[in-house]
Scaffold this motif. Structure first.
Motif, PDB file in Angstrom:
ATOM      1  N   SER A  35       0.858  -1.190   0.000  1.00 31.00           N
ATOM      2  CA  SER A  35       0.000   0.000   0.000  1.00 31.00           C
ATOM      3  C   SER A  35       0.893   1.239   0.000  1.00 31.00           C
ATOM      4  O   SER A  35       2.104   1.146   0.212  1.00 31.00           O
ATOM      5  CB  SER A  35      -0.921   0.007   1.212  1.00 31.00           C
ATOM      6  N   LEU A  36       0.286   2.389  -0.218  1.00 27.99           N
ATOM      7  CA  LEU A  36       1.065   3.633  -0.204  1.00 27.99           C
ATOM      8  C   LEU A  36       1.676   3.906   1.158  1.00 27.99           C
ATOM      9  O   LEU A  36       2.674   4.627   1.256  1.00 27.99           O
ATOM     10  CB  LEU A  36       0.201   4.806  -0.662  1.00 27.99           C
ATOM     11  N   THR A  37       1.124   3.303   2.212  1.00 33.11           N
ATOM     12  CA  THR A  37       1.712   3.492   3.542  1.00 33.11           C
ATOM     13  C   THR A  37       3.061   2.786   3.670  1.00 33.11           C
ATOM     14  O   THR A  37       3.809   3.058   4.603  1.00 33.11           O
ATOM     15  CB  THR A  37       0.763   3.011   4.657  1.00 33.11           C
ATOM     16  N   ASP A  38       3.380   1.890   2.735  1.00 32.59           N
ATOM     17  CA  ASP A  38       4.685   1.225   2.740  1.00 32.59           C
ATOM     18  C   ASP A  38       5.783   2.117   2.164  1.00 32.59           C
ATOM     19  O   ASP A  38       6.967   1.801   2.286  1.00 32.59           O
ATOM     20  CB  ASP A  38       4.631  -0.082   1.944  1.00 32.59           C
ATOM     21  N   ASN A  39       5.404   3.217   1.521  1.00 32.69           N
ATOM     22  CA  ASN A  39       6.384   4.130   0.941  1.00 32.69           C
ATOM     23  C   ASN A  39       7.315   4.649   2.036  1.00 32.69           C
ATOM     24  O   ASN A  39       6.873   5.193   3.037  1.00 32.69           O
ATOM     25  CB  ASN A  39       5.671   5.299   0.251  1.00 32.69           C
ATOM     26  N   GLY A  40       8.609   4.452   1.854  1.00 38.54           N
ATOM     27  CA  GLY A  40       9.613   4.890   2.819  1.00 38.54           C
ATOM     28  C   GLY A  40       9.905   3.893   3.921  1.00 38.54           C
ATOM     29  O   GLY A  40      10.808   4.114   4.733  1.00 38.54           O
ATOM     30  N   ALA A  41       9.176   2.775   3.969  1.00 42.55           N
ATOM     31  CA  ALA A  41       9.392   1.769   5.021  1.00 42.55           C
ATOM     32  C   ALA A  41      10.702   1.008   4.776  1.00 42.55           C
ATOM     33  O   ALA A  41      11.085   0.764   3.626  1.00 42.55           O
ATOM     34  CB  ALA A  41       8.233   0.779   5.066  1.00 42.55           C
ATOM     35  N   PRO A  42      11.387   0.620   5.843  1.00 40.17           N
ATOM     36  CA  PRO A  42      12.647  -0.113   5.680  1.00 40.17           C
ATOM     37  C   PRO A  42      12.418  -1.595   5.391  1.00 40.17           C
ATOM     38  O   PRO A  42      11.470  -2.196   5.878  1.00 40.17           O
ATOM     39  CB  PRO A  42      13.326   0.059   7.036  1.00 40.17           C
ATOM     40  N   PHE A  43      13.303  -2.155   4.611  1.00 40.34           N
ATOM     41  CA  PHE A  43      13.352  -3.607   4.413  1.00 40.34           C
ATOM     42  C   PHE A  43      14.242  -4.163   5.520  1.00 40.34           C
ATOM     43  O   PHE A  43      15.374  -4.561   5.292  1.00 40.34           O
ATOM     44  CB  PHE A  43      13.946  -3.945   3.041  1.00 40.34           C
ATOM     45  N   ASP A  44      13.737  -4.164   6.737  1.00 36.93           N
ATOM     46  CA  ASP A  44      14.553  -4.512   7.898  1.00 36.93           C
ATOM     47  C   ASP A  44      14.141  -5.806   8.591  1.00 36.93           C
ATOM     48  O   ASP A  44      14.611  -6.099   9.687  1.00 36.93           O
ATOM     49  CB  ASP A  44      14.543  -3.365   8.907  1.00 36.93           C
ATOM     50  N   GLY A  45      13.246  -6.564   7.977  1.00 40.49           N
ATOM     51  CA  GLY A  45      12.805  -7.810   8.590  1.00 40.49           C
ATOM     52  C   GLY A  45      11.531  -7.651   9.389  1.00 40.49           C
ATOM     53  O   GLY A  45      10.998  -8.628   9.880  1.00 40.49           O
ATOM     54  N   GLY A  46      11.024  -6.439   9.534  1.00 40.47           N
ATOM     55  CA  GLY A  46       9.753  -6.213  10.206  1.00 40.47           C
ATOM     56  C   GLY A  46       8.611  -6.495   9.235  1.00 40.47           C
ATOM     57  O   GLY A  46       8.367  -7.637   8.856  1.00 40.47           O
ATOM     58  N   GLN A  47       7.949  -5.452   8.800  1.00 37.53           N
ATOM     59  CA  GLN A  47       6.861  -5.600   7.818  1.00 37.53           C
ATOM     60  C   GLN A  47       7.396  -5.998   6.442  1.00 37.53           C
ATOM     61  O   GLN A  47       6.752  -6.744   5.715  1.00 37.53           O
ATOM     62  CB  GLN A  47       6.074  -4.292   7.699  1.00 37.53           C
ATOM     63  N   LEU A  48       8.561  -5.477   6.105  1.00 35.22           N
ATOM     64  CA  LEU A  48       9.195  -5.751   4.818  1.00 35.22           C
ATOM     65  C   LEU A  48      10.549  -6.405   5.063  1.00 35.22           C
ATOM     66  O   LEU A  48      11.350  -5.904   5.852  1.00 35.22           O
ATOM     67  CB  LEU A  48       9.413  -4.451   4.028  1.00 35.22           C
ATOM     68  N   SER A  49      10.787  -7.503   4.371  1.00 36.90           N
ATOM     69  CA  SER A  49      12.039  -8.238   4.556  1.00 36.90           C
ATOM     70  C   SER A  49      12.669  -8.520   3.198  1.00 36.90           C
ATOM     71  O   SER A  49      11.979  -8.941   2.263  1.00 36.90           O
ATOM     72  CB  SER A  49      11.765  -9.552   5.279  1.00 36.90           C
ATOM     73  N   LEU A  50      13.965  -8.314   3.138  1.00 40.07           N
ATOM     74  CA  LEU A  50      14.711  -8.560   1.916  1.00 40.07           C
ATOM     75  C   LEU A  50      16.018  -9.228   2.306  1.00 40.07           C
ATOM     76  O   LEU A  50      16.797  -8.668   3.085  1.00 40.07           O
ATOM     77  CB  LEU A  50      14.979  -7.221   1.222  1.00 40.07           C
ATOM     78  N   VAL A  51      16.248 -10.438   1.794  1.00 43.78           N
ATOM     79  CA  VAL A  51      17.469 -11.169   2.082  1.00 43.78           C
ATOM     80  C   VAL A  51      18.192 -11.409   0.769  1.00 43.78           C
ATOM     81  O   VAL A  51      17.686 -12.129  -0.108  1.00 43.78           O
ATOM     82  CB  VAL A  51      17.173 -12.512   2.793  1.00 43.78           C
ATOM     83  N   LEU A  52      19.353 -10.771   0.637  1.00 43.69           N
ATOM     84  CA  LEU A  52      20.122 -10.911  -0.595  1.00 43.69           C
ATOM     85  C   LEU A  52      20.767 -12.283  -0.669  1.00 43.69           C
ATOM     86  O   LEU A  52      21.223 -12.823   0.336  1.00 43.69           O
ATOM     87  CB  LEU A  52      21.197  -9.829  -0.684  1.00 43.69           C
ATOM     88  N   PRO A  53      20.846 -12.834  -1.883  1.00 43.10           N
ATOM     89  CA  PRO A  53      21.510 -14.137  -2.062  1.00 43.10           C
ATOM     90  C   PRO A  53      23.005 -13.939  -2.197  1.00 43.10           C
ATOM     91  O   PRO A  53      23.474 -12.801  -2.352  1.00 43.10           O
ATOM     92  CB  PRO A  53      20.919 -14.606  -3.393  1.00 43.10           C
ATOM     93  N   PRO A  54      23.761 -15.039  -2.196  1.00 40.68           N
ATOM     94  CA  PRO A  54      25.162 -14.897  -2.596  1.00 40.68           C
ATOM     95  C   PRO A  54      25.171 -14.360  -4.029  1.00 40.68           C
ATOM     96  O   PRO A  54      24.199 -14.540  -4.760  1.00 40.68           O
ATOM     97  CB  PRO A  54      25.703 -16.326  -2.554  1.00 40.68           C
ATOM     98  N   ALA A  55      26.220 -13.721  -4.435  1.00 41.44           N
ATOM     99  CA  ALA A  55      26.277 -13.130  -5.777  1.00 41.44           C
ATOM    100  C   ALA A  55      25.971 -14.178  -6.841  1.00 41.44           C
ATOM    101  O   ALA A  55      26.532 -15.273  -6.830  1.00 41.44           O
ATOM    102  CB  ALA A  55      27.651 -12.515  -6.018  1.00 41.44           C
ATOM    103  N   ALA A  56      25.058 -13.835  -7.734  1.00 39.02           N
ATOM    104  CA  ALA A  56      24.707 -14.742  -8.824  1.00 39.02           C
ATOM    105  C   ALA A  56      25.789 -14.696  -9.895  1.00 39.02           C
ATOM    106  O   ALA A  56      26.437 -13.674 -10.093  1.00 39.02           O
ATOM    107  CB  ALA A  56      23.361 -14.330  -9.427  1.00 39.02           C
ATOM    108  N   SER A  57      25.967 -15.804 -10.557  1.00 32.94           N
ATOM    109  CA  SER A  57      26.881 -15.858 -11.686  1.00 32.94           C
ATOM    110  C   SER A  57      26.293 -15.021 -12.820  1.00 32.94           C
ATOM    111  O   SER A  57      25.083 -15.030 -13.029  1.00 32.94           O
ATOM    112  CB  SER A  57      27.036 -17.315 -12.123  1.00 32.94           C
ATOM    113  N   PRO A  58      27.118 -14.297 -13.566  1.00 31.90           N
ATOM    114  CA  PRO A  58      26.578 -13.533 -14.700  1.00 31.90           C
ATOM    115  C   PRO A  58      25.785 -14.411 -15.672  1.00 31.90           C
ATOM    116  O   PRO A  58      24.866 -13.947 -16.319  1.00 31.90           O
ATOM    117  CB  PRO A  58      27.827 -12.952 -15.366  1.00 31.90           C
TER     118      PRO A  58
END
Length: 179
Positions: free
Chosen positions: A117-140
Motif C-alpha cells: 500500500s502507499l503506507t509502505d512508501n519509505g518503510a525499511p526492508f529490515d525484517g519487520g513488515q518488509l524483509s529482503l534477504v540478498l543471495p550470494p552473488a549470482a553468476s553472470p
C-alpha cells in the motif's frame, strides 16, 4: 552501489511482505541522471522516498491504477521489482489477486499479491513488515539483461534484469545474439 548493480544483486533475493513473498526474478534499475526515472528532475513530495535511506521502499501508483514496489539504493536511485517467484503465503497472495493469474508477473501484480500500500512508501526492508534477504552473488550466466519496459525515455539502456530460465517473468527477454 549503483541502481544497476543493485538491480543485478536483487535477482535471487528473498522478498517477504507481512508473511507473503518469494524470490525476486526480475528487476529494473532507475538512476538519478536517467530521464526515465521519477528522480530525474529532483526531489518532490511524490518521489521523496527515492532520496531517503538505502534499503527502504519507494512505492508509487502507476497510471493511476497499480502500485509499484521499488528498493531504494543511492539517493535518487531505485530498483523496480517486476516479478517474483511466489513461495511464501501462496493462499494470501491468491486471495489478494482474487485467483487471477499470473500471480506475480509484472510490478502491479507483485504489489497486489504482496499487499503493498502507499503506507509502505519509505518503510525499511529490515525484517519487520518488509524483509529482503540478498543471495550470494549470482553468476553472470544466471542473469539475463534487456531494455526496460513501459517507458518513453532512455529506451536503449539495458537495465532490466532477470533470472535465466525463470518462469513467471513479466515479459520474455530477447534471445541472446549468436556469436
Amino acid at each position: 552501489m549503483t541502481a544497476v548493480d543493485l538491480a543485478r544483486a536483487l535477482i535471487g533475493a528473498q522478498l517477504v511482505v507481512r508473511g507473503a513473498g518469494g524470490i525476486i526474478i526480475e528487476t529494473e534499475a532507475y538512476g538519478r541522471d536517467d530521464p526515465a526515472s521519477h528522480s530525474f528532475r529532483g526531489p518532490t513530495a511524490r518521489n521523496a522516498a527515492m532520496f531517503g535511506p538505502a534499503g527502504h521502499a519507494y512505492v508509487y501508483r502507476s497510471y493511476g491504477i497499480h502500485l509499484c514496489l521499488n528498493v531504494v539504493g543511492r539517493p535518487g536511485e531505485a530498483v523496480l521489482i517486476r516479478a517474483i517467484e511466489p513461495r511464501i503465503g501462496l493462499g494470501i497472495m491468491q486471495a489478494r489477486r482474487q485467483g487471477r493469474m499470473p500471480l506475480c508477473a509484472g510490478p502491479g501484480r507483485v504489489a497486489q499479491a504482496l499487499g503493498i500500500s502507499l503506507t509502505d512508501n519509505g518503510a525499511p526492508f529490515d525484517g519487520g513488515q518488509l524483509s529482503l534477504v540478498l543471495p550470494p552473488a549470482a553468476s553472470p550466466a544466471d542473469i539475463v539483461t534487456g531494455t526496460r519496459i513501459g517507458i518513453s525515455r532512455n529506451l536503449h539502456q539495458p537495465w532490466r534484469f532477470g533470472l535465466a530460465g525463470a518462469a513467471g517473468l513479466s515479459r520474455p527477454f530477447p534471445a541472446a545474439a549468436p556469436f
